[in-house]
Design an enzyme around this catalytic site. Structure first.
Site, mmCIF file in Angstrom:
data_model
loop_
_atom_site.group_PDB
_atom_site.id
_atom_site.type_symbol
_atom_site.label_atom_id
_atom_site.label_comp_id
_atom_site.label_asym_id
_atom_site.label_seq_id
_atom_site.Cartn_x
_atom_site.Cartn_y
_atom_site.Cartn_z
ATOM 1 N N LYS A 75 32.523 -78.704 40.252
ATOM 2 C CA LYS A 75 33.111 -79.972 40.738
ATOM 3 C C LYS A 75 32.162 -80.673 41.711
ATOM 4 C CE LYS A 75 36.761 -77.901 42.489
ATOM 5 N NZ LYS A 75 36.425 -76.486 42.153
ATOM 6 N N ARG A 104 45.498 -80.126 45.116
ATOM 7 C CA ARG A 104 45.446 -78.745 44.653
ATOM 8 C C ARG A 104 46.831 -78.148 44.483
ATOM 9 N NH1 ARG A 104 40.067 -77.290 46.689
ATOM 10 N NH2 ARG A 104 39.604 -75.158 46.112
ATOM 11 N N ARG A 152 25.495 -68.760 44.358
ATOM 12 C CA ARG A 152 25.419 -70.117 44.921
ATOM 13 C C ARG A 152 24.802 -70.084 46.324
ATOM 14 N NH1 ARG A 152 30.647 -73.785 45.381
ATOM 15 N NH2 ARG A 152 31.503 -71.932 46.375
ATOM 16 N N ARG A 192 28.186 -69.386 51.198
ATOM 17 C CA ARG A 192 29.504 -69.675 51.762
ATOM 18 C C ARG A 192 30.269 -68.396 52.062
ATOM 19 N NH1 ARG A 192 32.291 -74.435 48.346
ATOM 20 N NH2 ARG A 192 34.059 -73.016 48.549
ATOM 21 N N ARG A 235 40.686 -66.602 45.170
ATOM 22 C CA ARG A 235 40.662 -68.059 44.932
ATOM 23 C C ARG A 235 40.998 -68.383 43.487
ATOM 24 N NH1 ARG A 235 34.837 -68.980 46.773
ATOM 25 N NH2 ARG A 235 35.042 -71.090 45.978
HETATM 26 P P1 AP5 Z 1 29.803 -76.038 42.553
HETATM 27 O O1 AP5 Z 1 29.458 -77.393 42.089
HETATM 28 O O2 AP5 Z 1 29.535 -75.680 43.971
HETATM 29 O O3 AP5 Z 1 31.314 -75.649 42.122
HETATM 30 P P2 AP5 Z 1 32.701 -76.156 42.705
HETATM 31 O O4 AP5 Z 1 33.597 -76.360 41.524
HETATM 32 O O5 AP5 Z 1 32.506 -77.278 43.641
HETATM 33 O O6 AP5 Z 1 33.135 -74.811 43.425
HETATM 34 P P3 AP5 Z 1 33.808 -74.604 44.864
HETATM 35 O O7 AP5 Z 1 33.641 -73.137 45.197
HETATM 36 O O8 AP5 Z 1 33.278 -75.576 45.853
HETATM 37 O O9 AP5 Z 1 35.278 -74.864 44.522
HETATM 38 P P4 AP5 Z 1 36.515 -74.541 45.378
HETATM 39 O O10 AP5 Z 1 37.513 -75.413 44.735
HETATM 40 O O11 AP5 Z 1 36.843 -73.107 45.461
HETATM 41 O O12 AP5 Z 1 36.037 -74.874 46.867
HETATM 42 P P5 AP5 Z 1 36.403 -76.011 47.889
HETATM 43 O O13 AP5 Z 1 35.212 -76.262 48.716
HETATM 44 O O14 AP5 Z 1 37.045 -77.155 47.201
HETATM 45 O O15 AP5 Z 1 29.009 -75.004 41.595
HETATM 46 C C1 AP5 Z 1 29.095 -73.602 41.805
HETATM 47 C C2 AP5 Z 1 27.726 -72.962 41.550
HETATM 48 O O16 AP5 Z 1 27.430 -73.078 40.154
HETATM 49 C C3 AP5 Z 1 26.551 -73.651 42.271
HETATM 50 O O17 AP5 Z 1 25.632 -72.673 42.640
HETATM 51 C C4 AP5 Z 1 25.960 -74.606 41.220
HETATM 52 O O18 AP5 Z 1 24.570 -74.811 41.415
HETATM 53 C C5 AP5 Z 1 26.232 -73.832 39.920
HETATM 54 N N1 AP5 Z 1 26.522 -74.691 38.779
HETATM 55 C C6 AP5 Z 1 27.325 -75.803 38.763
HETATM 56 N N2 AP5 Z 1 27.406 -76.312 37.518
HETATM 57 C C7 AP5 Z 1 26.645 -75.481 36.730
HETATM 58 C C8 AP5 Z 1 26.342 -75.477 35.335
HETATM 59 N N3 AP5 Z 1 26.832 -76.410 34.499
HETATM 60 N N4 AP5 Z 1 25.534 -74.490 34.866
HETATM 61 C C9 AP5 Z 1 25.027 -73.541 35.707
HETATM 62 N N5 AP5 Z 1 25.287 -73.498 37.035
HETATM 63 C C10 AP5 Z 1 26.082 -74.464 37.540
HETATM 64 O O19 AP5 Z 1 37.522 -75.283 48.759
HETATM 65 C C11 AP5 Z 1 37.212 -74.192 49.593
HETATM 66 C C12 AP5 Z 1 38.461 -73.767 50.360
HETATM 67 O O20 AP5 Z 1 38.912 -74.840 51.204
HETATM 68 C C13 AP5 Z 1 39.694 -73.417 49.485
HETATM 69 O O21 AP5 Z 1 39.665 -72.081 49.047
HETATM 70 C C14 AP5 Z 1 40.840 -73.712 50.463
HETATM 71 O O22 AP5 Z 1 40.998 -72.683 51.387
HETATM 72 C C15 AP5 Z 1 40.337 -74.946 51.218
HETATM 73 N N6 AP5 Z 1 40.736 -76.212 50.577
HETATM 74 C C16 AP5 Z 1 39.891 -77.170 50.059
HETATM 75 N N7 AP5 Z 1 40.601 -78.188 49.537
HETATM 76 C C17 AP5 Z 1 41.916 -77.876 49.729
HETATM 77 C C18 AP5 Z 1 43.126 -78.531 49.383
HETATM 78 N N8 AP5 Z 1 43.135 -79.701 48.722
HETATM 79 N N9 AP5 Z 1 44.295 -77.924 49.708
HETATM 80 C C19 AP5 Z 1 44.311 -76.746 50.380
HETATM 81 N N10 AP5 Z 1 43.195 -76.062 50.720
HETATM 82 C C20 AP5 Z 1 42.002 -76.625 50.401
HETATM 83 MG MG MG Z 2 32.765 -77.517 45.756
#
Ligand code: AP5
Ligand code: MG
Length: 216
Positions: free
Chosen positions: A13, A88, A127, A160, A171
């Site tokens: 994402k 979410r 990552r 992270r 997660r």
């Molecule tokens: P990346 O692009 O970083 O993936 P992502 O989908 O953004 O993964 P996240 O871990 O950030 O998602 P998340 O939803 O768990 O975390 P968030 O920060 O929102 O890619 C991942 C890796 O793969 C990278 O190394 C990249 O280079 C590689 N990659 C990408 N595409 C690729 C491809 N096509 N091929 C090969 N490699 C690839 O949330 C974190 C925490 O915050 C949550 O757990 C929760 O506690 C809290 N939080 C955030 N938002 C909310 C909300 N709305 N409500 C409640 N709690 C929340």
């Molecule tokens: Mg992310």
């Protein structure tokens, strides 16, 4: 252009959001990034959120909706946004719908990225990201040119806190339970588009651009 990116942790994402905003000049709103920024600055919200995030749990809807409501009021959101990691839960989606209707805005598309758990676990455990400029790397698939340094700003890359194997699993479980039902929620509104998140980063971006180019 008002877009939501939905998908499990690690599906790409953040990576895709960064390519989308470069092309369409709309702000990227990642609730995860805003929360991590608050943790870094040790704000009241950050200290509170960290206890949930470190365990891979969701931060309470009330806190997230307050944060998003403040962010949407910023001038740069006037012409649109790309939400990444929000909403979410169903209450967050309902809350967003109210916020948008108050300002006469509507969603254009909900892009759903999909990938297997096996691929996700591999991506998340390798990552690395830059705390300074937010660029995302991967030691296996998208590595920095210089060992553990950001290509853009030279800052040291970090892993992270929530990318530990046991937290990744938690997660993923929470995603299936609390976030996946949103796909059906937005399908009923005829907003969803499904993209295979397992292909190459640039191919995925091209597929997304084709969909977004059709929005007027
Ligand atoms: P990346 O692009 O970083 O993936 P992502 O989908 O953004 O993964 P996240 O871990 O950030 O998602 P998340 O939803 O768990 O975390 P968030 O920060 O929102 O890619 C991942 C890796 O793969 C990278 O190394 C990249 O280079 C590689 N990659 C990408 N595409 C690729 C491809 N096509 N091929 C090969 N490699 C690839 O949330 C974190 C925490 O915050 C949550 O757990 C929760 O506690 C809290 N939080 C955030 N938002 C909310 C909300 N709305 N409500 C409640 N709690 C929340
Ligand atoms: Mg992310």
């Amino acid at each position: 252009m008002n877009i939501i990116l939905i998908g499990p942790p690690g599906v790409g994402k953040g990576t895709q959001a960064k390519n989308i905003i470069k092309r369409y000049q709309v702000p990227h709103i990642s609730t995860g990034e805003i929360l991590r920024e608050n943790i870094k600055k040790q704000t009241k919200l950050g200290i509170h959120a960290k206890t949930f995030m470190d365990m891979g749990k969701l931060v309470p809807d009330y806190d997230v909706l307050g944060m998003v409501s403040r962010r949407l009021a910023d001038d740069d959101c006037f012409h649109g946004f790309v939400f990444d990691g929000f909403p979410r839960t169903i209450p967050q989606a309902d809350g967003l719908s109210k916020l948008l209707s108050n300002t006469d805005k509507r969603l254009d598309r909900v892009i759903v990225l999909k990938a297997s758990d096996e691929i996700i676990i591999k991506r998340l455990s390798s990552r690395r990201s830059c705390n300074n400029c937010g660029r995302i790397y991967n030691l296996l698939f998208n590595s920095p040119k210089n060992d553990n340094k950001c290509d853009v700003c030279g800052e040291e890359l970090t892993q992270r806190e929530d990318d530990k194997p046991e937290t990744i699993k938690k997660r993923l479980d929470i995603y299936r339970l609390q976030t996946e039902p949103l796909i059906n929620y937005y399908e009923k509104l005829d907003l969803t588009v499904f993209i295979n998140g397992e292909s190459d980063i640039n191919n995925i971006s091209e597929e997304i651009f084709q969909i977004l180019d059709e929005i007027d």
